[in-house]
Design a protein around this motif. Structure first.
Motif, mmCIF file in Angstrom:
data_model
loop_
_atom_site.group_PDB
_atom_site.id
_atom_site.type_symbol
_atom_site.label_atom_id
_atom_site.label_comp_id
_atom_site.label_asym_id
_atom_site.label_seq_id
_atom_site.Cartn_x
_atom_site.Cartn_y
_atom_site.Cartn_z
ATOM 1 N N LYS A 1 0.822 -1.218 0.000
ATOM 2 C CA LYS A 1 0.000 0.000 0.000
ATOM 3 C C LYS A 1 0.858 1.272 0.000
ATOM 4 C CE LYS A 1 -4.250 -1.724 2.159
ATOM 5 N NZ LYS A 1 -5.022 -1.812 3.420
ATOM 6 N N GLN A 2 2.023 1.196 0.656
ATOM 7 C CA GLN A 2 2.910 2.365 0.723
ATOM 8 C C GLN A 2 3.598 2.643 -0.616
ATOM 9 O OE1 GLN A 2 3.355 4.511 3.257
ATOM 10 N NE2 GLN A 2 1.932 3.445 4.593
ATOM 11 N N LYS A 3 3.645 1.619 -1.484
ATOM 12 C CA LYS A 3 4.182 1.750 -2.855
ATOM 13 C C LYS A 3 5.628 2.248 -2.894
ATOM 14 C CE LYS A 3 -0.389 2.170 -4.827
ATOM 15 N NZ LYS A 3 -1.378 2.937 -5.565
ATOM 16 N N LYS A 4 6.427 1.783 -1.940
ATOM 17 C CA LYS A 4 7.851 2.112 -1.948
ATOM 18 C C LYS A 4 8.611 1.034 -2.736
ATOM 19 C CE LYS A 4 7.414 5.838 0.486
ATOM 20 N NZ LYS A 4 7.637 7.133 -0.146
ATOM 21 N N SER A 5 9.962 1.094 -2.681
ATOM 22 C CA SER A 5 10.745 0.206 -3.549
ATOM 23 C C SER A 5 10.613 -1.278 -3.184
ATOM 24 C CB SER A 5 12.224 0.610 -3.533
ATOM 25 O OG SER A 5 12.780 0.375 -2.263
ATOM 26 N N ALA A 6 10.146 -1.576 -1.966
ATOM 27 C CA ALA A 6 10.005 -2.995 -1.555
ATOM 28 C C ALA A 6 8.686 -3.609 -2.038
ATOM 29 C CB ALA A 6 10.105 -3.101 -0.035
ATOM 30 N N TYR A 7 7.913 -2.867 -2.822
ATOM 31 C CA TYR A 7 6.597 -3.307 -3.297
ATOM 32 C C TYR A 7 6.650 -4.709 -3.927
ATOM 33 C CZ TYR A 7 2.282 -3.046 -6.146
ATOM 34 O OH TYR A 7 1.068 -3.286 -6.723
ATOM 35 N N GLY A 8 7.521 -4.875 -4.922
ATOM 36 C CA GLY A 8 7.612 -6.170 -5.622
ATOM 37 C C GLY A 8 8.096 -7.285 -4.717
ATOM 38 N N SER A 9 9.020 -6.956 -3.819
ATOM 39 C CA SER A 9 9.555 -7.972 -2.893
ATOM 40 C C SER A 9 8.479 -8.457 -1.929
ATOM 41 C CB SER A 9 10.726 -7.384 -2.097
ATOM 42 O OG SER A 9 11.759 -6.990 -2.966
#
Length: 519
Positions: free
Chosen positions: A306-314
């Motif tokens: 939900k935060q859509k930061k760089s860890a999204y895909g992980s």
């Protein structure tokens, strides 16, 4: 599902600080160049003999004057110099078997417990040089002989004991921490069994967990995350061992630091990827999936998405691992309103940043999401949760089914293109057996296509008239029929392996057969 192996980095063994030239280093280089021109067995014997003599002198001086450091300081400087000279052996790895036969290994390793930490650090640096991958390339047998001797003489226990006494407030000791981890990585490179041995015999796992817990980022924290991922990637024993040490919770705490912020550098970004590699490895054993759910790992991954930061895909990748063959994780995912977040991503609403502009990144996410949704259907078979899941495919005029068919066509075209390529290769007299053909098709996207067919099977078996009508319409528009979907399912059915035992294979084949019959 496979865990991406951590990338092995090139490491700088020394660096100039603020552009200053280290004169003592230059002096040492000049000295070594003037004293040793060629490294042969004769030189090796001289170096070992001199080292053993210096070691004996140091032991005697320390025993004779235990409370007068100034009386044994000179012998320690001499011992340091001789350890530096031994580094030249890294240029002649073919002499490693002779080094072992001269019984020098035990004497060298015992110095890892030396009261003077500087001497222990000299040994760590020597070991890293001798085991460096560039040195050992094309020297498999000498490398193997050296590593076997090191392990027999307790190198793992001694390295980790020394690691535990190093203070990272001291720059030299901080560098030695990095060098120790590099040496352990080198040993694993030569002898993969070291990955389990070092965890059985030492407290390295506990030390690594302590390191990744620290909030501040530095190079050693990054390297600790990489070593942890290497230790976990191919070892169920290590995955279970770390789970029993509260490892799932610690790794979740480490990634939680990035739930609402991005890493500040490429190195920090690599560490975060390593931490998610660790998490995905940990989620292989069933008992760790349970720990993940109890530690609210599902909720944390949804927050990260939900935060859509760089860890999204992980986070999507971790959820895929957690929910594969584990219904409690699927149920928790639905209960904490994960469907909305997952299906937004499935419809292509993926946050855009530098990393995920790459086409392959987008495809990997698609494949993960298809796998995740297939796990949800496989883990939630009845009740209100099942109804909520199915309703997602009806809302907004069945847009999720349209998207599913769009992906079906794309992956189908890819697999067909690969089949044509293989047919051409066979015309050119390149022989390929059925297994190799099937594996090549899997690599081109067949597995994802099979999962899409499984999802269509689930939708068809729901007997929902609107969904059935939409599937039929979309197939007809593409000049396809249900038989095409059945053919994909049949190939999947025929190639299900028995990795999880014959009973599970039979159950899995039964589920696929049900879809084939219904279609």
């Amino acid at each position: 599902m496979e865990v991406v192996n951590p990338q092995k980095r090139k490491r700088d063994s020394a660096a100039a600080v603020d552009g200053d030239i280290d004169l003592s280093l230059l002096e040492a280089v000049e000295k070594s160049q003037s004293t040793v021109d060629v490294v042969d067995i004769r030189t090796l014997k001289k170096l070992v003999l001199s080292f053993e003599r210096r070691l004996k002198e140091n032991i005697e001086a320390r025993l004779k004057y235990p409370n007068q450091p100034e009386r044994f300081a000179d012998s320690e400087v001499d011992l340091h110099d001789d350890l530096q000279k031994l580094k030249i052996l890294a240029g002649a790895p073919e002499l490693y078997p002779d080094l072992v036969n001269l019984n020098a290994i035990l004497s060298i390793l015992n110095l890892l417990s030396h009261e003077n930490t500087d001497i222990a650090i000299d040994v760590v640096q020597l070991l890293q040089d001798l085991t460096d991958e560039d040195v050992l390339d094309d020297n498999d047998e000498p490398a193997s002989i050296l590593v076997e001797s090191l392990i027999e003489n307790n190198v793992l226990e001694l390295l980790v004991q020394n690691l535990q006494r190093l203070s990272e407030t001291d720059p030299d000791e901080m560098a030695a921490v990095y060098t120790t981890l590099a040496t352990i990585e080198n040993l694993i490179e030569v002898k993969p069994a070291v990955a389990e041995l070092v965890c059985e015999r030492t407290k390295l796992l506990r030390w690594l967990l302590g390191k990744i817990k620290i909030r501040e980022f530095d190079g050693n924290k990054q390297y600790a995350s990489e070593i942890l991922a290497i230790l976990l990637q191919n070892s169920m024993a290590n995955q279970k061992r770390l789970g029993q040490m509260n490892g799932v919770d610690v790794v979740l705490q480490a990634v939680a630091m990035y739930k609402s912020k991005d890493p500040k550098s490429a190195d920090e970004e690599e560490m975060l990827e390593n931490l998610f590699d660790c998490l995905c490895c940990l989620l292989m054993p069933l008992e760790n999936k349970e720990r993940f759910v109890k530690a609210e790992g599902v909720e944390l991954m949804i927050i990260i998405m939900k935060q859509k930061k760089s860890a999204y895909g992980s986070a999507i990748r971790a959820l895929d691992f957690a929910m594969t063959k584990y219904p409690p994780a699927c149920e928790r995912f639905v209960d904490v309103l994960g469907l909305k977040t997952a299906f937004a991503a499935f419809m292509g609403k993926i946050p855009v940043n530098k990393k995920n502009k790459r086409e392959r990144y987008q495809e990997e996410l698609e494949e993960r999401l298809i796998s995740l949704i297939a796990s949800l259907f496989g883990g939630i078979l009845r009740g209100s949760r099942r109804e909520r899941l199915l309703s997602k495919f009806v809302e907004n005029e069945c847009e999720k089914i349209d998207r599913l068919m769009e992906l079906y066509m794309r992956y189908s075209d890819r697999v067909k293109a690969e089949s044509r390529r293989m047919d051409q290769l066979e015309l050119d007299d390149f022989e390929m057996d059925e297994e190799e053909r099937y594996n090549r098709k899997l690599e081109s996207g067949l597995y994802t296509l099979q999962l899409i067919a499984v999802l269509l099977g689930h939708l068809w078996c729901s007997e929902h008239p609107q969904m059935r009508a939409r599937v039929d319409l979309l197939l007809k528009q593409q000049k396809l029929s249900r038989k095409d979907v059945k053919d994909i399912l049949q190939e999947y059915h025929d190639n299900i392996g028995d990795l999880d035992g014959p009973e599970e294979k039979e159950r899995a084949q039964g589920r696929i057969q049900k879809f084939i019959s219904a279609l």
